[in-house]
Design a protein around this motif. Structure first.
Motif, PDB file in Angstrom:
ATOM      1  N   PHE A 180       0.829  -1.211   0.000  1.00 33.66           N
ATOM      2  CA  PHE A 180       0.000   0.000   0.000  1.00 33.66           C
ATOM      3  C   PHE A 180       0.863   1.262   0.000  1.00 33.66           C
ATOM      4  CE2 PHE A 180      -3.073  -3.105   1.725  1.00 33.66           C
ATOM      5  CZ  PHE A 180      -4.015  -2.977   0.727  1.00 33.66           C
ATOM      6  N   ASP A 181       2.045   1.180   0.614  1.00 33.11           N
ATOM      7  CA  ASP A 181       2.969   2.310   0.590  1.00 33.11           C
ATOM      8  C   ASP A 181       3.471   2.541  -0.846  1.00 33.11           C
ATOM      9  OD1 ASP A 181       4.369   4.409   1.788  1.00 33.11           O
ATOM     10  OD2 ASP A 181       6.168   3.176   2.053  1.00 33.11           O
ATOM     11  N   ILE A 182       3.774   1.470  -1.560  1.00 33.23           N
ATOM     12  CA  ILE A 182       4.214   1.586  -2.959  1.00 33.23           C
ATOM     13  C   ILE A 182       3.093   2.158  -3.819  1.00 33.23           C
ATOM     14  CG2 ILE A 182       4.927   0.281  -5.005  1.00 33.23           C
ATOM     15  CD1 ILE A 182       6.404  -1.636  -3.132  1.00 33.23           C
ATOM     16  N   VAL A 183       1.863   1.712  -3.578  1.00 30.93           N
ATOM     17  CA  VAL A 183       0.708   2.229  -4.327  1.00 30.93           C
ATOM     18  C   VAL A 183       0.567   3.730  -4.093  1.00 30.93           C
ATOM     19  CG1 VAL A 183      -1.808   2.167  -4.501  1.00 30.93           C
ATOM     20  CG2 VAL A 183      -0.518   0.027  -4.399  1.00 30.93           C
ATOM     21  N   PHE A 184       0.628   4.159  -2.827  1.00 27.37           N
ATOM     22  CA  PHE A 184       0.486   5.577  -2.503  1.00 27.37           C
ATOM     23  C   PHE A 184       1.612   6.404  -3.131  1.00 27.37           C
ATOM     24  CE2 PHE A 184       1.641   9.202   0.164  1.00 27.37           C
ATOM     25  CZ  PHE A 184       0.480   9.949   0.031  1.00 27.37           C
ATOM     26  N   ARG A 185       2.850   5.921  -3.008  1.00 29.83           N
ATOM     27  CA  ARG A 185       3.986   6.646  -3.563  1.00 29.83           C
ATOM     28  C   ARG A 185       3.882   6.746  -5.086  1.00 29.83           C
ATOM     29  NH1 ARG A 185       9.270   6.321  -0.925  1.00 29.83           N
ATOM     30  NH2 ARG A 185       8.982   6.138   1.309  1.00 29.83           N
ATOM     31  N   SER A 186       3.476   5.671  -5.744  1.00 24.41           N
ATOM     32  CA  SER A 186       3.328   5.682  -7.202  1.00 24.41           C
ATOM     33  C   SER A 186       2.244   6.664  -7.626  1.00 24.41           C
ATOM     34  CB  SER A 186       3.004   4.281  -7.711  1.00 24.41           C
ATOM     35  OG  SER A 186       4.056   3.394  -7.419  1.00 24.41           O
ATOM     36  N   LEU A 187       1.147   6.690  -6.892  1.00 26.60           N
ATOM     37  CA  LEU A 187       0.056   7.637  -7.168  1.00 26.60           C
ATOM     38  C   LEU A 187       0.567   9.073  -7.052  1.00 26.60           C
ATOM     39  CD1 LEU A 187      -2.945   8.423  -7.562  1.00 26.60           C
ATOM     40  CD2 LEU A 187      -3.203   8.185  -5.098  1.00 26.60           C
ATOM     41  N   ALA A 188       1.299   9.364  -5.988  1.00 29.79           N
ATOM     42  CA  ALA A 188       1.814  10.716  -5.766  1.00 29.79           C
ATOM     43  C   ALA A 188       2.767  11.134  -6.884  1.00 29.79           C
ATOM     44  CB  ALA A 188       2.516  10.794  -4.408  1.00 29.79           C
ATOM     45  N   VAL A 189       3.667  10.243  -7.283  1.00 24.44           N
ATOM     46  CA  VAL A 189       4.616  10.563  -8.354  1.00 24.44           C
ATOM     47  C   VAL A 189       3.878  10.760  -9.676  1.00 24.44           C
ATOM     48  CG1 VAL A 189       6.510   9.631  -9.745  1.00 24.44           C
ATOM     49  CG2 VAL A 189       6.606   9.491  -7.253  1.00 24.44           C
ATOM     50  N   TYR A 190       2.895   9.922  -9.968  1.00 21.52           N
ATOM     51  CA  TYR A 190       2.131  10.033 -11.213  1.00 21.52           C
ATOM     52  C   TYR A 190       1.417  11.385 -11.281  1.00 21.52           C
ATOM     53  CZ  TYR A 190      -1.106   8.819 -14.968  1.00 21.52           C
ATOM     54  OH  TYR A 190      -1.814   8.804 -16.138  1.00 21.52           O
ATOM     55  N   LEU A 191       0.739  11.756 -10.223  1.00 16.05           N
ATOM     56  CA  LEU A 191       0.025  13.037 -10.208  1.00 16.05           C
ATOM     57  C   LEU A 191       0.998  14.209 -10.334  1.00 16.05           C
ATOM     58  CD1 LEU A 191      -2.714  12.362  -7.514  1.00 16.05           C
ATOM     59  CD2 LEU A 191      -2.989  12.462  -9.998  1.00 16.05           C
ATOM     60  N   VAL A 214      14.361  13.916 -24.177  1.00 14.88           N
ATOM     61  CA  VAL A 214      14.637  12.496 -23.946  1.00 14.88           C
ATOM     62  C   VAL A 214      15.523  12.328 -22.717  1.00 14.88           C
ATOM     63  CG1 VAL A 214      15.776  10.435 -24.879  1.00 14.88           C
ATOM     64  CG2 VAL A 214      14.316  11.820 -26.351  1.00 14.88           C
ATOM     65  N   VAL A 215      16.574  13.159 -22.619  1.00 15.63           N
ATOM     66  CA  VAL A 215      17.461  13.098 -21.460  1.00 15.63           C
ATOM     67  C   VAL A 215      16.677  13.409 -20.187  1.00 15.63           C
ATOM     68  CG1 VAL A 215      19.452  14.207 -20.352  1.00 15.63           C
ATOM     69  CG2 VAL A 215      19.543  13.601 -22.774  1.00 15.63           C
ATOM     70  N   LEU A 216      15.828  14.422 -20.234  1.00 12.95           N
ATOM     71  CA  LEU A 216      15.021  14.781 -19.066  1.00 12.95           C
ATOM     72  C   LEU A 216      14.134  13.627 -18.622  1.00 12.95           C
ATOM     73  CD1 LEU A 216      13.990  16.974 -17.072  1.00 12.95           C
ATOM     74  CD2 LEU A 216      12.254  17.516 -18.786  1.00 12.95           C
ATOM     75  N   ILE A 217      13.478  12.976 -19.559  1.00 14.28           N
ATOM     76  CA  ILE A 217      12.598  11.860 -19.213  1.00 14.28           C
ATOM     77  C   ILE A 217      13.386  10.712 -18.583  1.00 14.28           C
ATOM     78  CG2 ILE A 217      11.161  10.030 -20.205  1.00 14.28           C
ATOM     79  CD1 ILE A 217      10.055  12.181 -22.092  1.00 14.28           C
ATOM     80  N   LEU A 218      14.551  10.413 -19.151  1.00 12.33           N
ATOM     81  CA  LEU A 218      15.378   9.345 -18.587  1.00 12.33           C
ATOM     82  C   LEU A 218      15.838   9.685 -17.172  1.00 12.33           C
ATOM     83  CD1 LEU A 218      17.512   8.397 -21.708  1.00 12.33           C
ATOM     84  CD2 LEU A 218      15.655   7.067 -20.681  1.00 12.33           C
ATOM     85  N   LEU A 219      16.245  10.931 -16.955  1.00 21.95           N
ATOM     86  CA  LEU A 219      16.696  11.335 -15.626  1.00 21.95           C
ATOM     87  C   LEU A 219      15.549  11.371 -14.620  1.00 21.95           C
ATOM     88  CD1 LEU A 219      19.269  14.118 -16.569  1.00 21.95           C
ATOM     89  CD2 LEU A 219      19.742  11.807 -15.727  1.00 21.95           C
ATOM     90  N   ILE A 220      14.392  11.826 -15.060  1.00 23.60           N
ATOM     91  CA  ILE A 220      13.234  11.856 -14.161  1.00 23.60           C
ATOM     92  C   ILE A 220      12.844  10.442 -13.765  1.00 23.60           C
ATOM     93  CG2 ILE A 220      10.761  12.326 -14.054  1.00 23.60           C
ATOM     94  CD1 ILE A 220      11.303  14.902 -15.606  1.00 23.60           C
ATOM     95  N   SER A 221      12.839   9.529 -14.737  1.00 21.86           N
ATOM     96  CA  SER A 221      12.451   8.149 -14.400  1.00 21.86           C
ATOM     97  C   SER A 221      13.407   7.558 -13.381  1.00 21.86           C
ATOM     98  CB  SER A 221      12.382   7.285 -15.656  1.00 21.86           C
ATOM     99  OG  SER A 221      13.662   7.134 -16.226  1.00 21.86           O
ATOM    100  N   ASN A 222      14.677   7.868 -13.504  1.00 22.03           N
ATOM    101  CA  ASN A 222      15.644   7.372 -12.529  1.00 22.03           C
ATOM    102  C   ASN A 222      15.453   8.060 -11.176  1.00 22.03           C
ATOM    103  OD1 ASN A 222      17.901   5.735 -11.841  1.00 22.03           O
ATOM    104  ND2 ASN A 222      19.191   7.569 -11.931  1.00 22.03           N
ATOM    105  N   VAL A 256      12.691   9.357  -9.838  1.00 17.20           N
ATOM    106  CA  VAL A 256      11.461   9.041  -9.113  1.00 17.20           C
ATOM    107  C   VAL A 256      11.313   7.559  -8.783  1.00 17.20           C
ATOM    108  CG1 VAL A 256      10.250  11.037 -10.056  1.00 17.20           C
ATOM    109  CG2 VAL A 256      10.018   8.821 -11.175  1.00 17.20           C
ATOM    110  N   GLN A 257      12.203   6.735  -9.289  1.00 17.83           N
ATOM    111  CA  GLN A 257      12.106   5.300  -9.011  1.00 17.83           C
ATOM    112  C   GLN A 257      12.119   5.035  -7.511  1.00 17.83           C
ATOM    113  OE1 GLN A 257      15.375   2.969 -10.419  1.00 17.83           O
ATOM    114  NE2 GLN A 257      14.593   1.094  -9.555  1.00 17.83           N
ATOM    115  N   ASN A 258      13.091   5.592  -6.803  1.00 22.42           N
ATOM    116  CA  ASN A 258      13.163   5.370  -5.358  1.00 22.42           C
ATOM    117  C   ASN A 258      11.999   6.020  -4.631  1.00 22.42           C
ATOM    118  OD1 ASN A 258      15.448   3.833  -5.590  1.00 22.42           O
ATOM    119  ND2 ASN A 258      16.845   5.540  -5.208  1.00 22.42           N
ATOM    120  N   ALA A 259      11.480   7.113  -5.175  1.00 19.52           N
ATOM    121  CA  ALA A 259      10.330   7.756  -4.539  1.00 19.52           C
ATOM    122  C   ALA A 259       9.109   6.848  -4.591  1.00 19.52           C
ATOM    123  CB  ALA A 259      10.025   9.082  -5.215  1.00 19.52           C
TER     124      ALA A 259
END
Length: 169
Positions: free
Chosen positions: A4-15, A37-45, A47-50
């Motif tokens: 549930f913590d992963i679900v909440f964190r994923s929701l927050a990052v998506y929004l 493209v560079v920005l998207i790659l860096l953002i994905s990296n 927010v992964q831990n978030a």
């Protein structure tokens, strides 16, 4: 860390990402350039831990990915049904040329250069601005052109399509 913590964190990052992309003016991802493209790659990296925190398990990654797919599906359904939300997320089509007259204010605001507009016209077989009945920047980033020339059909031009390519060919 629980599911549930992963679900909440994923929701927050998506929004956060939906709002950030909208506020920074990125209309569509079909207009990617190298910096985007560079920005998207860096953002994905970044927010992964978030989203998953210290959970590096397969289940944690699958739950985060599943939540993102589910949120995207839900958002698309809300956008289909809710015009107000759709207007917030997406921008409106913009008139660039009307009966041969260029809208310089709109072109400047959208940062569409004269060369880019002429390239779109050439793609449609239109040589002069006066031969354009209507040119529009569509919400998907394409430039649609309807000409005054007899026998010509409406056509579209993928704006900045060359920037999407990541291969060397």
């Amino acid at each position: 860390m629980g599911i549930f913590d992963i679900v909440f964190r994923s929701l927050a990052v998506y929004l956060f990402m939906i709002i950030a992309i909208r506020l920074t003016g990125k209309k569509e991802l079909s207009q990617l350039n190298t910096g985007d493209v560079v920005l998207i790659l860096l953002i994905s990296n970044a927010v992964q831990n978030a989203m998953v925190g210290p959970d590096t398990s397969l289940l944690g990654g699958l739950v985060a990915a599943g939540v993102l797919f589910l949120l995207n599906y839900i958002l698309k359904n809300f956008l289909y049904k809710n015009e107000r939300l759709r207007n917030f997320i997406y921008q409106k089509p913009e008139i660039l040329i009307h009966h041969g007259n260029l809208d310089f204010t709109t072109l400047s605001r959208l940062k569409i250069t004269n060369e880019e507009l002429q390239e779109a016209m050439r793609e449609h077989g239109v040589e002069r601005y006066r031969d354009v009945r209507l040119a529009m920047l569509e919400v998907d980033g394409n430039i649609s052109i309807i000409s005054n020339i007899d026998g010509m059909k409406q056509s579209t031009y993928k704006r900045k399509q060359a920037h999407k390519r990541l291969d060397a060919s």
